[in-house]
Design an enzyme around this catalytic site. Structure first.
Site, PDB file in Angstrom:
ATOM      1  N   GLU A 109     -83.922  -2.052   7.440  1.00 45.59           N
ATOM      2  CA  GLU A 109     -84.177  -1.500   8.774  1.00 45.59           C
ATOM      3  C   GLU A 109     -85.001  -2.447   9.669  1.00 45.59           C
ATOM      4  O   GLU A 109     -84.638  -2.704  10.823  1.00 45.59           O
ATOM      5  CB  GLU A 109     -84.933  -0.188   8.537  1.00 45.59           C
ATOM      6  CG  GLU A 109     -85.277   0.608   9.718  1.00 45.59           C
ATOM      7  CD  GLU A 109     -86.404   1.603   9.386  1.00 45.59           C
ATOM      8  OE1 GLU A 109     -86.835   1.701   8.209  1.00 45.59           O
ATOM      9  OE2 GLU A 109     -86.860   2.257  10.323  1.00 45.59           O
ATOM     10  N   THR A 131     -81.155  -2.943   0.880  1.00 44.78           N
ATOM     11  CA  THR A 131     -82.372  -2.210   0.532  1.00 44.78           C
ATOM     12  C   THR A 131     -82.099  -1.354  -0.700  1.00 44.78           C
ATOM     13  O   THR A 131     -81.031  -0.742  -0.809  1.00 44.78           O
ATOM     14  CB  THR A 131     -82.902  -1.281   1.643  1.00 44.78           C
ATOM     15  OG1 THR A 131     -83.898  -0.425   1.097  1.00 44.78           O
ATOM     16  CG2 THR A 131     -81.839  -0.433   2.286  1.00 44.78           C
ATOM     17  N   ILE A 132     -83.057  -1.334  -1.592  1.00 43.62           N
ATOM     18  CA  ILE A 132     -82.908  -0.440  -2.755  1.00 43.62           C
ATOM     19  C   ILE A 132     -82.962   1.013  -2.299  1.00 43.62           C
ATOM     20  O   ILE A 132     -82.504   1.900  -3.009  1.00 43.62           O
ATOM     21  CB  ILE A 132     -83.990  -0.679  -3.839  1.00 43.62           C
ATOM     22  CG1 ILE A 132     -85.402  -0.406  -3.309  1.00 43.62           C
ATOM     23  CG2 ILE A 132     -83.873  -2.067  -4.431  1.00 43.62           C
ATOM     24  CD1 ILE A 132     -86.460  -0.289  -4.417  1.00 43.62           C
ATOM     25  N   ASP A 133     -83.507   1.264  -1.089  1.00 43.56           N
ATOM     26  CA  ASP A 133     -83.711   2.646  -0.639  1.00 43.56           C
ATOM     27  C   ASP A 133     -82.404   3.338  -0.221  1.00 43.56           C
ATOM     28  O   ASP A 133     -82.357   4.569  -0.164  1.00 43.56           O
ATOM     29  CB  ASP A 133     -84.677   2.686   0.557  1.00 43.56           C
ATOM     30  CG  ASP A 133     -86.012   2.015   0.256  1.00 43.56           C
ATOM     31  OD1 ASP A 133     -86.365   1.915  -0.929  1.00 43.56           O
ATOM     32  OD2 ASP A 133     -86.693   1.590   1.215  1.00 43.56           O
ATOM     33  N   ARG A 168     -95.760  16.655 -23.717  1.00 46.42           N
ATOM     34  CA  ARG A 168     -96.410  16.352 -22.434  1.00 46.42           C
ATOM     35  C   ARG A 168     -95.417  16.531 -21.297  1.00 46.42           C
ATOM     36  O   ARG A 168     -94.217  16.349 -21.483  1.00 46.42           O
ATOM     37  CB  ARG A 168     -96.791  14.865 -22.378  1.00 46.42           C
ATOM     38  CG  ARG A 168     -97.960  14.473 -23.182  1.00 46.42           C
ATOM     39  CD  ARG A 168     -98.040  12.947 -23.165  1.00 46.42           C
ATOM     40  NE  ARG A 168     -99.213  12.499 -23.868  1.00 46.42           N
ATOM     41  CZ  ARG A 168     -99.347  11.286 -24.389  1.00 46.42           C
ATOM     42  NH1 ARG A 168     -98.366  10.411 -24.298  1.00 46.42           N
ATOM     43  NH2 ARG A 168    -100.456  10.954 -25.002  1.00 46.42           N
ATOM     44  N   ARG A 271     -98.754  13.135 -17.659  1.00 43.29           N
ATOM     45  CA  ARG A 271     -98.976  11.691 -17.475  1.00 43.29           C
ATOM     46  C   ARG A 271     -97.972  11.158 -16.469  1.00 43.29           C
ATOM     47  O   ARG A 271     -96.804  11.557 -16.473  1.00 43.29           O
ATOM     48  CB  ARG A 271     -98.766  10.935 -18.796  1.00 43.29           C
ATOM     49  CG  ARG A 271     -99.789  11.243 -19.867  1.00 43.29           C
ATOM     50  CD  ARG A 271    -101.153  10.658 -19.512  1.00 43.29           C
ATOM     51  NE  ARG A 271    -102.026  10.769 -20.652  1.00 43.29           N
ATOM     52  CZ  ARG A 271    -102.100   9.869 -21.622  1.00 43.29           C
ATOM     53  NH1 ARG A 271    -101.352   8.788 -21.589  1.00 43.29           N
ATOM     54  NH2 ARG A 271    -102.929  10.043 -22.632  1.00 43.29           N
ATOM     55  N   GLN A 279     -88.360  -1.646 -10.209  1.00 42.56           N
ATOM     56  CA  GLN A 279     -87.061  -1.190  -9.674  1.00 42.56           C
ATOM     57  C   GLN A 279     -86.365  -2.253  -8.838  1.00 42.56           C
ATOM     58  O   GLN A 279     -85.177  -2.163  -8.557  1.00 42.56           O
ATOM     59  CB  GLN A 279     -87.267   0.036  -8.778  1.00 42.56           C
ATOM     60  CG  GLN A 279     -87.712   1.252  -9.534  1.00 42.56           C
ATOM     61  CD  GLN A 279     -88.420   2.255  -8.623  1.00 42.56           C
ATOM     62  OE1 GLN A 279     -87.820   3.194  -8.152  1.00 42.56           O
ATOM     63  NE2 GLN A 279     -89.702   2.019  -8.366  1.00 42.56           N
TER      64      GLN A 279
HETATM   65  O1  F6P Z   1     -87.923  -0.826   1.150  1.00 42.14           O
HETATM   66  C1  F6P Z   1     -87.957  -1.200  -0.181  1.00 42.14           C
HETATM   67  C2  F6P Z   1     -89.262  -0.788  -0.827  1.00 42.14           C
HETATM   68  O2  F6P Z   1     -89.209  -1.159  -2.183  1.00 42.14           O
HETATM   69  C3  F6P Z   1     -89.620   0.679  -0.652  1.00 42.14           C
HETATM   70  O3  F6P Z   1     -88.925   1.507  -1.556  1.00 42.14           O
HETATM   71  C4  F6P Z   1     -91.103   0.639  -0.861  1.00 42.14           C
HETATM   72  O4  F6P Z   1     -91.766   1.709  -0.205  1.00 42.14           O
HETATM   73  C5  F6P Z   1     -91.498  -0.665  -0.233  1.00 42.14           C
HETATM   74  O5  F6P Z   1     -90.349  -1.473  -0.235  1.00 42.14           O
HETATM   75  C6  F6P Z   1     -92.607  -1.366  -0.978  1.00 42.14           C
HETATM   76  O6  F6P Z   1     -92.945  -2.505  -0.271  1.00 42.14           O
HETATM   77  P1  F6P Z   1     -93.863  -3.665  -0.855  1.00 42.14           P
HETATM   78  O7  F6P Z   1     -93.073  -4.428  -1.861  1.00 42.14           O
HETATM   79  O8  F6P Z   1     -94.192  -4.496   0.325  1.00 42.14           O
HETATM   80  O9  F6P Z   1     -95.033  -3.006  -1.485  1.00 42.14           O
END
Ligand code: F6P
Length: 347
Positions: A109, A131-133, A168, A271, A279
């Site tokens: 984005e 993006t992984i998102d 747990r 936990r 990821q």
């Molecule tokens: O946008 C990818 C992402 O991995 C998000 O899932 C996460 O919130 C962010 O980047 C983490 O960013 P950084 O690696 O800068 O901590």
């Protein structure tokens, strides 16, 4: 024709696959030359380049990360101005002096938002979504998402056995920023007890009921929580409010909050495992390698066709071209009906 390439924002498995495809196709088919820009928008902003030719991209398809490096540098921010020149003007000046005719920006984005702004200022840019998102509008999938989901699913599978052995509740916090896609897919694939996503604020009491009911069946609960998920109870808030260069809050801490509340309310040990950057690391899945490769091929074809201001996208099984602005104007969030499918298995 000289084409500049950069990767911006969080790294993501598959970035190297795009770079390789751009360079291979561009060199072999069109006789182009390439300039690699280091560390996202910092590269063109400061004129920091690395050579990018076919030998440089040999063997990189299975490698995670990005051979170009990345950063969250925002050239549209006030801080990017220097000697009376805006960040955009500095980039334009550097592209001109390096003889770069067109730019391929691979990012999410934020990176693509800058690409759209540059295109409006006359820079020849093509975007590639990453993006992984998986939260970019206009594309069904971004590469990196499938890898992240598989990593999270495998973690959930492993946590099942230890959760049962120790009786747990185990909480798995996954990434995804403001979208719940990683949590939804990994949680469904991993058979989670409950999945908590940013799109649906959750009730802590309800989560504890799910946890209790799973313990009653002598089957230990796994709670999958997206980093952006929030409880409806306003008094249960998180502390970290640091911002990045694009103004995003650094997310995290919801897993810890759940750990404490579940223990307090159910009396059972809980936990939390935060998967974090694991990821985003390591080798991409076959799906992501193929998608990245196809995006790279189609992006350089767009350059060759002289079609700029577009982003390549996956729609169904076809790679298409869409205006970059369309991809960045609206986040793709998890629709209610998709979450309802996952809810069938809660509790
Ligand atoms: O946008 C990818 C992402 O991995 C998000 O899932 C996460 O919130 C962010 O980047 C983490 O960013 P950084 O690696 O800068 O901590």
């Amino acid at each position: 024709m000289r084409v500049g390439v950069l990767t911006g924002g969080g790294d993501c498995p598959g970035l190297n696959g795009v770079i390789r495809a751009l360079v291979r196709r561009g060199t072999q088919e069109y006789g182009y030359q390439f300039t690699g820009f280091r560390d996202g928008w910092r590269g063109p902003l400061e004129g920091d380049t690395i050579p990018l030719d076919v030998p440089a991209v040999r063997g990189i398809l299975p490698r995670g990360g990005t051979i170009l490096g990345t950063s969250r540098t925002n050239p549209l921010a006030q801080a990017a101005s220097e000697d009376g020149r805006s960040g955009v003007q500095r980039i334009k000046d550097n592209l001109a002096s390096l003889g770069v005719d067109a730019l391929v920006a691979i990012g999410g984005e934020d990176t693509l938002g800058v690409a759209a702004a540059l295109h409006a200022e006359g820079v020849a840019v093509v975007g590639v979504p990453k993006t992984i998102d998986n939260d970019l509008g206009a594309t069904d999938y971004t590469f990196g998402f499938d890898t992240a989901v598989n990593i999270a699913m495998e973690a959930i599978d492993r946590l099942h056995t230890t959760a049962e052995s120790h009786h747990r509740a185990l909480i798995v916090e996954v990434m995804g920023r403001n979208a719940g896609w990683i949590a939804l897919h990994a949680g469904m694939a991993g058979g989670a007890n409950v999945i908590l996503i940013p799109e649906n604020p959750f009730s802590m009491d309800r989560v504890c009921e799910y946890v209790e009911s799973r313990f009653e069946t002598r089957y230990a609960p796994i709670v999958v929580v997206a980093e952006g998920a929030r409880p409806i109870e306003e008094d249960l808030s998180l502390l970290d409010q640091r911002l990045d260069a694009f103004g995003h809050v650094r997310l995290g801490g919801i897993g810890q909050l759940l750990e404490g509340e579940i223990e307090k309310r159910t009396g059972k040990e809980a936990r939390c495992t935060v998967l974090g950057h694991i990821q985003r690391g390591g080798t991409p899945t076959a799906f992501d390698r193929v998608l990245a490769t196809r995006f790279g091929i189609h992006a350089i074809d767009a350059v060759h066709d002289g079609v700029f201001g577009v982003m390549v996208a996956l729609q169904g099984t076809q790679i298409t071209r869409v205006p970059i602005a369309d991809a960045t104007s609206q986040l793709k969030l998890v629709p209610a009906e998709r979450y309802a499918e996952a809810e069938v298995f809660f509790g």
